[in-house]
Design a protein around this motif. Structure first.
Motif, PDB file in Angstrom:
ATOM      1  N   GLY A   7       0.794  -1.174   0.048  1.00  0.00           N
ATOM      2  CA  GLY A   7      -0.008   0.180  -0.129  1.00  0.00           C
ATOM      3  C   GLY A   7       1.124   1.096   0.156  1.00  0.00           C
ATOM      4  N   THR A   8       2.346   1.304   0.401  1.00  0.00           N
ATOM      5  CA  THR A   8       2.770   2.077   0.762  1.00  0.00           C
ATOM      6  C   THR A   8       3.585   2.912  -0.316  1.00  0.00           C
ATOM      7  OG1 THR A   8       3.537   1.253   3.344  1.00  0.00           O
ATOM      8  CG2 THR A   8       4.892   3.228   1.534  1.00  0.00           C
ATOM      9  N   GLN A   9       4.145   1.722  -1.390  1.00  0.00           N
ATOM     10  CA  GLN A   9       3.984   1.566  -2.851  1.00  0.00           C
ATOM     11  C   GLN A   9       3.264   2.658  -3.254  1.00  0.00           C
ATOM     12  OE1 GLN A   9       5.477  -2.429  -2.490  1.00  0.00           O
ATOM     13  NE2 GLN A   9       8.105  -1.881  -2.720  1.00  0.00           N
ATOM     14  N   ARG A  10       2.034   1.930  -4.002  1.00  0.00           N
ATOM     15  CA  ARG A  10       0.935   2.693  -4.277  1.00  0.00           C
ATOM     16  C   ARG A  10       0.853   3.345  -3.979  1.00  0.00           C
ATOM     17  NH1 ARG A  10      -3.546  -2.047  -4.294  1.00  0.00           N
ATOM     18  NH2 ARG A  10      -2.034  -2.781  -6.040  1.00  0.00           N
ATOM     19  N   LEU A  11       0.658   3.683  -2.995  1.00  0.00           N
ATOM     20  CA  LEU A  11       0.007   5.641  -2.216  1.00  0.00           C
ATOM     21  C   LEU A  11       1.302   6.414  -2.785  1.00  0.00           C
ATOM     22  CD1 LEU A  11      -1.049   8.187  -0.846  1.00  0.00           C
ATOM     23  CD2 LEU A  11      -0.013   7.395   0.892  1.00  0.00           C
ATOM     24  N   ALA A  12       2.977   6.091  -2.867  1.00  0.00           N
ATOM     25  CA  ALA A  12       4.005   6.800  -3.060  1.00  0.00           C
ATOM     26  C   ALA A  12       3.762   6.837  -5.050  1.00  0.00           C
ATOM     27  CB  ALA A  12       5.654   5.873  -2.670  1.00  0.00           C
ATOM     28  N   ARG A  13       3.740   5.789  -5.258  1.00  0.00           N
ATOM     29  CA  ARG A  13       3.670   5.768  -6.801  1.00  0.00           C
ATOM     30  C   ARG A  13       2.413   7.088  -7.505  1.00  0.00           C
ATOM     31  NH1 ARG A  13       4.425  -0.318  -9.248  1.00  0.00           N
ATOM     32  NH2 ARG A  13       6.531   0.241  -8.649  1.00  0.00           N
ATOM     33  N   LEU A  15       1.486   9.498  -5.795  1.00  0.00           N
ATOM     34  CA  LEU A  15       2.057  11.278  -5.054  1.00  0.00           C
ATOM     35  C   LEU A  15       2.133  11.313  -6.595  1.00  0.00           C
ATOM     36  CD1 LEU A  15       2.697  10.212  -1.495  1.00  0.00           C
ATOM     37  CD2 LEU A  15       0.996  12.202  -2.712  1.00  0.00           C
ATOM     38  N   VAL A  16       3.979  10.482  -6.527  1.00  0.00           N
ATOM     39  CA  VAL A  16       4.874  10.572  -7.182  1.00  0.00           C
ATOM     40  C   VAL A  16       3.929  11.581  -9.254  1.00  0.00           C
ATOM     41  CG1 VAL A  16       6.830   9.893  -9.719  1.00  0.00           C
ATOM     42  CG2 VAL A  16       6.752   9.860  -6.805  1.00  0.00           C
ATOM     43  N   LEU A  18       0.973  13.076  -9.040  1.00  0.00           N
ATOM     44  CA  LEU A  18       0.406  13.494  -8.919  1.00  0.00           C
ATOM     45  C   LEU A  18       0.166  15.088  -9.028  1.00  0.00           C
ATOM     46  CD1 LEU A  18      -2.687  13.948  -7.574  1.00  0.00           C
ATOM     47  CD2 LEU A  18      -1.682  14.600  -5.197  1.00  0.00           C
ATOM     48  N   THR A  19      -0.404  15.841 -10.359  1.00  0.00           N
ATOM     49  CA  THR A  19      -0.046  17.234 -10.456  1.00  0.00           C
ATOM     50  C   THR A  19      -1.447  17.426  -9.301  1.00  0.00           C
ATOM     51  OG1 THR A  19      -2.055  17.023 -11.934  1.00  0.00           O
ATOM     52  CG2 THR A  19       0.555  16.808 -12.309  1.00  0.00           C
ATOM     53  N   PRO A  20      -0.703  19.499  -9.038  1.00  0.00           N
ATOM     54  CA  PRO A  20      -1.795  20.500  -8.169  1.00  0.00           C
ATOM     55  C   PRO A  20      -3.002  20.212  -9.550  1.00  0.00           C
ATOM     56  CG  PRO A  20       0.835  21.485  -8.130  1.00  0.00           C
ATOM     57  CD  PRO A  20       0.811  19.700  -9.453  1.00  0.00           C
ATOM     58  N   ALA A  21      -3.275  20.304 -10.313  1.00  0.00           N
ATOM     59  CA  ALA A  21      -4.357  20.406 -11.326  1.00  0.00           C
ATOM     60  C   ALA A  21      -5.247  19.311 -10.874  1.00  0.00           C
ATOM     61  CB  ALA A  21      -4.036  20.825 -12.752  1.00  0.00           C
ATOM     62  N   ALA A  22      -4.946  18.588 -10.501  1.00  0.00           N
ATOM     63  CA  ALA A  22      -5.392  17.095 -10.021  1.00  0.00           C
ATOM     64  C   ALA A  22      -6.599  17.228  -9.157  1.00  0.00           C
ATOM     65  CB  ALA A  22      -4.429  15.190 -10.337  1.00  0.00           C
ATOM     66  N   ILE A  23      -5.910  18.026  -8.074  1.00  0.00           N
ATOM     67  CA  ILE A  23      -6.485  17.834  -6.795  1.00  0.00           C
ATOM     68  C   ILE A  23      -7.703  19.289  -6.999  1.00  0.00           C
ATOM     69  CG2 ILE A  23      -6.079  18.708  -4.235  1.00  0.00           C
ATOM     70  CD1 ILE A  23      -2.672  17.946  -5.415  1.00  0.00           C
ATOM     71  N   PRO A  24      -8.793  18.259  -6.364  1.00  0.00           N
ATOM     72  CA  PRO A  24     -10.085  19.436  -6.394  1.00  0.00           C
ATOM     73  C   PRO A  24     -10.086  20.790  -5.431  1.00  0.00           C
ATOM     74  CG  PRO A  24     -10.656  17.321  -6.086  1.00  0.00           C
ATOM     75  CD  PRO A  24      -9.233  17.200  -5.932  1.00  0.00           C
ATOM     76  N   ALA A  25     -10.261  21.474  -5.733  1.00  0.00           N
ATOM     77  CA  ALA A  25      -9.954  22.982  -4.998  1.00  0.00           C
ATOM     78  C   ALA A  25     -10.470  23.565  -3.775  1.00  0.00           C
ATOM     79  CB  ALA A  25     -10.709  23.947  -5.748  1.00  0.00           C
ATOM     80  N   PRO A  26     -11.233  22.345  -3.824  1.00  0.00           N
ATOM     81  CA  PRO A  26     -11.632  22.588  -1.927  1.00  0.00           C
ATOM     82  C   PRO A  26     -10.720  21.253  -0.634  1.00  0.00           C
ATOM     83  CG  PRO A  26     -13.800  21.869  -2.962  1.00  0.00           C
ATOM     84  CD  PRO A  26     -12.554  22.027  -4.155  1.00  0.00           C
TER      85      PRO A  26
END
Length: 123
Positions: A7-13, A15-16, A18-26
């Motif tokens: 799970g840690t490896q999956r989360l790390a991948r 996060l690597v 992830l772009t700011p545009a993909a994060i919902p504004a709220p």
């Protein structure tokens, strides 16, 4: 052969990539608020006896490095700076004082992330 990832490896991948545009504004607003809150508490906590003691220990024993230590002009190794900054962030016990930070991880996560980011920028 099938390789299973943790799970840690999956989360790390995740996060690597992830772009700011993909994060919902709220979500981004809450995240920024939590970050600013923890940084403020870290600055205030740096003056406490526990943070001063922790900082003095790492300043005495840690090697010079590239990562800033709150309350000191010296830069130390990532692990030493993260430790001292983490103590400062948690010293007043006001970190994660909101519903958004229910996991109570900011005092550990943010100093470590800042140290990792400092290393990334330096090398």
């Amino acid at each position: 052969m099938t390789m299973t990832i943790s799970g840690t490896q999956r989360l790390a991948r995740w996060l690597v990539i992830l772009t700011p545009a993909a994060i919902p504004a709220p979500v981004l607003r809450v995240g920024v608020r939590c970050l600013v809150d923890t940084l403020g508490i870290m600055l205030a906590g740096a003056t406490t006896r526990s943070a001063t003691s922790a900082r003095q220990v790492v300043l005495d024993i840690a090697a010079p490095g590239d990562v800033a230590v709150v309350g000191s002009p010296r830069r130390l190794t990532a692990s030493a700076a993260a430790f001292a900054n983490g103590v400062a962030a948690h010293a007043l016990d006001f970190d994660d004082n909101c519903n958004a930070g229910f996991v109570h991880g900011s005092a550990v996560i943010i100093p470590a992330a800042l140290a990792a980011q400092s290393l990334k920028e330096c090398g």
